[in-house]
Design a protein around this motif. Structure first.
Motif, PDB file in Angstrom:
ATOM      1  N   UNK A 287      -7.155  14.690   6.564  1.00 19.51           N
ATOM      2  CA  UNK A 287      -6.593  13.291   7.087  1.00 19.51           C
ATOM      3  C   UNK A 287      -7.848  12.259   6.396  1.00 19.51           C
ATOM      4  N   UNK A 288      -7.455  11.100   5.918  1.00 12.71           N
ATOM      5  CA  UNK A 288      -8.064  10.286   5.014  1.00 12.71           C
ATOM      6  C   UNK A 288      -8.038   8.928   5.601  1.00 12.71           C
ATOM      7  N   UNK A 289      -9.163   8.174   5.588  1.00 10.90           N
ATOM      8  CA  UNK A 289      -9.208   6.840   5.729  1.00 10.90           C
ATOM      9  C   UNK A 289      -9.986   6.142   4.767  1.00 10.90           C
ATOM     10  N   UNK A 290      -9.227   4.947   4.266  1.00  9.91           N
ATOM     11  CA  UNK A 290      -9.749   4.215   3.140  1.00  9.91           C
ATOM     12  C   UNK A 290     -10.476   2.935   3.594  1.00  9.91           C
ATOM     13  N   UNK A 291     -11.467   2.464   3.255  1.00 11.91           N
ATOM     14  CA  UNK A 291     -12.205   1.080   3.534  1.00 11.91           C
ATOM     15  C   UNK A 291     -12.020   0.287   2.550  1.00 11.91           C
ATOM     16  N   UNK A 292     -11.642  -1.114   2.455  1.00  8.06           N
ATOM     17  CA  UNK A 292     -11.433  -1.872   1.226  1.00  8.06           C
ATOM     18  C   UNK A 292     -11.859  -3.279   1.858  1.00  8.06           C
ATOM     19  N   UNK A 293     -12.751  -3.936   1.213  1.00  8.66           N
ATOM     20  CA  UNK A 293     -13.321  -5.258   1.785  1.00  8.66           C
ATOM     21  C   UNK A 293     -12.295  -6.253   1.186  1.00  8.66           C
ATOM     22  N   UNK A 294     -11.402  -6.391   0.457  1.00  7.74           N
ATOM     23  CA  UNK A 294     -10.546  -7.666   0.157  1.00  7.74           C
ATOM     24  C   UNK A 294      -9.418  -7.155   0.998  1.00  7.74           C
ATOM     25  N   UNK A 295      -8.502  -8.238   0.834  1.00  3.61           N
ATOM     26  CA  UNK A 295      -7.328  -8.345   1.889  1.00  3.61           C
ATOM     27  C   UNK A 295      -6.376  -7.361   1.213  1.00  3.61           C
ATOM     28  N   UNK A 296      -6.353  -7.105  -0.030  1.00  4.50           N
ATOM     29  CA  UNK A 296      -5.204  -6.264  -0.751  1.00  4.50           C
ATOM     30  C   UNK A 296      -5.905  -5.212  -1.536  1.00  4.50           C
ATOM     31  N   UNK A 297      -5.180  -3.976  -1.442  1.00  5.33           N
ATOM     32  CA  UNK A 297      -5.708  -2.723  -2.403  1.00  5.33           C
ATOM     33  C   UNK A 297      -5.820  -3.005  -3.698  1.00  5.33           C
TER      34      UNK A 297
END
Length: 476
Positions: A40-50
């Motif tokens: 089970x994975x979560x990803x954090x991205x500071x920008x609006x798109x990956x």
């Protein structure tokens, strides 16, 4: 009194098996492989798109710009399209529009990967609370804390900004902000002649600008084979790029209509704009690493072991944030290897030793394996096989006759030790040699290129020509 039985501690419960901070190549490689391993994975991205810096500011935009300029140069040089009216002139903003469409396609494609693999996406700035907890600060100021057994730092890097330079000035750029260039400079000064500096020197020169390339070292791209880097130097010189070796800037003078760089040697260089391309810094300063007892070095980079585990047992790091080799291609593999180590507890996979380098100048440069200088220093007996592109039918047809392929091989075992290429499609051509170099049990042998029938006409045929050229040098 009877001794009471010890109470078993309840297992710690986390929201996720893993949290990945960043969605560049390293983060993507880690997240996808963990998902395939039923984590089970979560990803954090500071920008609006990956996509991270690779998709939005670095690899993809610069290569898209380079492709457009390269085709423009071919168009102008082709007599079929140069009969009568002079071809219209392209500007930097013109080719940026093409790059923007590629960025959008890449980002949308990669976003679909996360959706397809049921990976939870959080948008915002990440910072550590403790070694299992990350706080996400959203754009609206609200915060959320999420927990995981394992956390992977894949935050990438950003251009290094000398503190004494005013990057808020409209004529001073680095490799991220140059993508916001809206005017058409006639003279460009590039400070730093590494990979990024050389690539942008090609782009601006291809658009017709006068280019000054300031190199803090004594030769271009010294990590490449000397003949190959010399070929690029000559090509730059022949195209009109002014290369200034062994120079360092003292200060930058900004004016309304130009900028002037004062060098420590006493020289002054005037330009319409300056692009600083002299190193990068890991994006670790906002992660609150102190909360988990982790420390980055002076360039914001984190130390890891062979499986990309940091000094904190459950925290891993991949990609530019760990430094060398700082390649998108390697970051994907680093993420894959780290995910295997996290999911399986042990990992036999290691990043390959001979990582190919692709430098997207005009023409391209690419290499894999040892250089002549390294082999000579190690006293390895080797011979050289060469093929000039101008002798290949496919290059003559395409009008891409500038360039050559060089194969270095052991004089006794005939093992291929290095492949070096200069010219159009070099980054593709080098992979044929790489595939043979990775063969085991005698499969790595230059005779392969002689005994294999290549399509004709192709650029791949250069391997047969170079192999025959090198083998003809052997004697008893």
């Amino acid at each position: 009194m009877a001794k009471q039985p010890e109470q078993k501690k309840a297992p710690v419960s986390f929201q996720y098996d893993a949290i990945i901070i960043g969605t560049g190549p390293g983060g993507e490689g880690t997240a996808m492989n963990l998902s395939k391993n039923n984590k089970k994975v979560a990803v954090i991205e500071r920008q609006e798109t990956v996509g991270g810096g690779c998709v939005h500011w670095g690899t993809i935009p610069s290569k898209a710009l380079r492709h457009s300029v390269s085709r423009y140069i071919e168009y102008k040089a082709n007599p079929l399209f140069n009969i009568g009216e002079r071809p219209s002139r392209l500007t930097f903003p013109d080719i940026l529009r093409h790059a923007s469409s590629v960025i959008s396609k890449q980002s949308n494609l990669r976003s679909s990967f996360y959706d397809r693999n049921r990976i939870h996406m959080f948008q915002g700035d990440a910072s550590f609370v403790d070694k299992h907890t990350v706080e996400v600060k959203r754009l609206d100021g609200s915060t959320e804390r999420i927990t995981a057994k394992t956390i992977v730092i894949a935050t990438g890097s950003r251009p290094y900004r000398p503190p004494e330079v005013d990057f808020s000035h409209s004529r001073i750029y680095e490799s991220d902000t140059i993508l916001g260039l809206e005017h058409d400079p006639q003279r460009v000064l590039i400070y730093g002649a590494g990979v990024i500096g050389c690539e942008y020197a090609s782009i601006f020169k291809g658009l017709g600008a006068k280019v000054d390339l300031v190199n803090t070292r004594d030769r271009l791209l010294a990590f490449m084979d000397a003949e190959i880097s010399d070929a690029l130097s000559y090509h730059f010189w022949n195209s009109g790029i002014v290369i200034r070796h062994n120079e360092e800037f003292d200060r930058v003078e900004t004016r309304d209509d130009c900028v002037v760089m004062h060098l420590k040697s006493g020289k002054r260089v005037k330009a319409d704009c300056i692009l600083f391309a002299n190193g990068r810094t890991g994006n670790t300063d906002t992660l609150n690493l102190e909360a988990i007892g982790l420390k980055a070095d002076g360039r914001g980079q984190i130390k890891v072991n062979e499986t990309y585990q940091t000094e904190v047992e459950n925290v891993y790091a991949v990609g530019d944030v760990i430094g060398y080799p700082s390649l998108a291609s390697a970051a994907f593999d680093q993420g894959r290897i780290a995910a295997d180590a996290i999911a399986c507890g042990n990992c036999d996979d290691k990043l390959i030793i001979d990582i190919p380098a692709g430098i997207y100048t005009i023409p391209e440069m690419s290499s894999v394996g040892k250089t002549e200088q390294e082999l000579t220093a190690a006293k390895v007996p080797y011979e050289v096989g060469r093929a000039q592109f101008k002798h290949l039918a496919r290059a003559q047809i395409a009008g891409t006759e500038v360039g050559s392929l060089k194969i270095l091989f052991h004089t006794e075992t005939k093992e291929v030790l290095g492949v070096h290429c200069f010219g159009e499609r070099a980054s593709e051509i080098v992979h044929i040699g790489q595939a043979i170099m990775e063969q085991k049990n005698g499969g790595n042998n230059i005779d392969y290129f002689v005994n294999t029938t290549f399509n004709y006409p192709t650029m791949a045929e250069a391997y047969r020509v170079a192999a025959l050229n090198g083998l003809n040098r052997l004697f008893k």
